[in-house]
Enzyme design. Sequence first.
Site, PDB file in Angstrom:
ATOM      1  N   TRP A  81     -37.017 -64.509 -28.612  1.00 27.10           N
ATOM      2  CA  TRP A  81     -35.860 -64.740 -27.737  1.00 27.10           C
ATOM      3  C   TRP A  81     -35.363 -66.167 -27.869  1.00 27.10           C
ATOM      4  CZ3 TRP A  81     -33.715 -60.477 -26.892  1.00 27.10           C
ATOM      5  CH2 TRP A  81     -34.445 -59.318 -26.607  1.00 27.10           C
ATOM      6  N   ASP A 113     -34.568 -69.918 -20.195  1.00 26.88           N
ATOM      7  CA  ASP A 113     -34.496 -68.462 -20.070  1.00 26.88           C
ATOM      8  C   ASP A 113     -35.783 -68.027 -19.365  1.00 26.88           C
ATOM      9  OD1 ASP A 113     -34.663 -65.711 -20.422  1.00 26.88           O
ATOM     10  OD2 ASP A 113     -34.374 -65.758 -22.587  1.00 26.88           O
ATOM     11  N   LYS A 136     -36.383 -57.300 -16.242  1.00 23.23           N
ATOM     12  CA  LYS A 136     -37.809 -57.471 -16.468  1.00 23.23           C
ATOM     13  C   LYS A 136     -38.548 -57.487 -15.131  1.00 23.23           C
ATOM     14  CE  LYS A 136     -36.770 -57.724 -20.730  1.00 23.23           C
ATOM     15  NZ  LYS A 136     -36.420 -58.856 -21.544  1.00 23.23           N
TER      16      LYS A 136
HETATM   17  C1  LIG Z   1     -35.503 -59.140 -22.590  1.00 23.76           C
HETATM   18  C2  LIG Z   1     -35.266 -60.575 -22.806  1.00 23.76           C
HETATM   19  C3  LIG Z   1     -34.018 -61.054 -23.236  1.00 23.76           C
HETATM   20  C4  LIG Z   1     -32.865 -60.144 -23.555  1.00 23.76           C
HETATM   21  O1  LIG Z   1     -32.320 -59.605 -22.424  1.00 23.76           O
HETATM   22  P1  LIG Z   1     -30.997 -58.729 -22.457  1.00 23.76           P
HETATM   23  O2  LIG Z   1     -30.627 -58.636 -21.016  1.00 23.76           O
HETATM   24  O3  LIG Z   1     -31.363 -57.428 -23.087  1.00 23.76           O
HETATM   25  O4  LIG Z   1     -29.980 -59.464 -23.264  1.00 23.76           O
HETATM   26  C5  LIG Z   1     -33.862 -62.410 -23.373  1.00 23.76           C
HETATM   27  N1  LIG Z   1     -34.863 -63.265 -23.103  1.00 23.76           N
HETATM   28  C6  LIG Z   1     -36.066 -62.844 -22.692  1.00 23.76           C
HETATM   29  C7  LIG Z   1     -37.149 -63.831 -22.407  1.00 23.76           C
HETATM   30  C8  LIG Z   1     -36.306 -61.484 -22.523  1.00 23.76           C
HETATM   31  O5  LIG Z   1     -37.517 -61.061 -22.120  1.00 23.76           O
END
Ligand SMILES: *Cc1c(COP(=O)(O)O)cnc(C)c1O
Length: 360
Positions: free
Chosen positions: A101, A171, A195
């Site tokens: 990511w 993030d 998540k």
């Molecule tokens: C799942 C995830 C993403 C991507 O998320 P989307 O909403 O599908 O774009 C980005 N960063 C992390 C750390 C993730 O676990």
Amino acid sequence: MSRVYNFSAGPAVLPEEVLKEAADEMLDYKGCGMSVMEMSHRSKVFDEIIKDAEADIRKLMNIPDNYKVLFLQGGASQQFAAIPMNLMKNKKAGYIITGQWAKKAYQEAKMYGEAVELASSADETFSYIPDCSDLPITDDMDYVYICENNTIYGTKFKTLPNTKGKDLVADVSSCFLSEPVDVTKYGIIYGGVQKNVGPAGMVIVIIREDLIRDDVLQGTPTMLKYKTQADNDSLYNTPPCYDIYICGKVFKWLLKNGGLSAMKELNEKKAKILYDYLDSSKLFKGTVRKEDRSLMNVPFVTGNEELDAKFVKEATAAGFVNLKGHRTVGGMRASIYNAMPIEGVEKLVEFMRKFEGENA
Ligand SMILES: *Cc1c(COP(=O)(O)O)cnc(C)c1O
């Protein structure tokens, strides 16, 4: 009805209480004769839903007044572009690469300016967090970027990098609301909600007000300008209404259950049960350096692909689902987010012990 123990990395388990409440309100939300899915985002009823949600996340995370909370579409991945477009004044930023990511965000940023790799743990399949105490950060960098919890590899920053005064952008998709955070240490904290918080399709962006600017990169779409979204309180266009409603319920559930300190305590307890077993097992082992282990995502292997597959198959049949590791790393991964009850982890470990006994 039979519910499984769902160890999915995302979309993931939600509190049963929240799902039941939403089911109860499906046809008639609080006497207004319609579902939240069917109402105008400009209505008084929805206004209360979004304002409540914002007030509750502010309370949960202790978000200072000089930070805005935005409820946006496009998931976390959309932010990979929005961040450089809004923040790259000098067209230069530093990225710490701790997994897929972070790498995707880094690659996206390269389309808008100079993205510099400050550190990486790619050399050991991202199984650790690199030393970030003295990174080659230069004065002209607009921000330093991290992925705080690495969903796929199961690592987590236990201390934030020394950004040498630069704004930190993080993030937090897979550790969102899992423990208390000091918001003031970040310029932006953002996460896709699927998540640890709510249904897929929304990202929450917590941004310090001085980073919300008009002088964004030329060509930045109106929708991706933080200023557009902030000036309109996330209602520039139709927001992900139902998602905001469910997230709002999860915020209330968290507040009712003691907030983020209580969550942290419970999450530590849950993770310890699993890690302690992995450390004592002769069959299974964790793949991450101990001091960098995530409380949320726990990858493990037997070292034998056939046995891994057998385990996943038998676990699924026993009601422990979505334990297959990410396609890029193999093995298994148990995601044990806020809504995974402690019994789920205890029973999983019990099942693993039994499997070990039968397959040693
Ligand atoms: C799942 C995830 C993403 C991507 O998320 P989307 O909403 O599908 O774009 C980005 N960063 C992390 C750390 C993730 O676990």
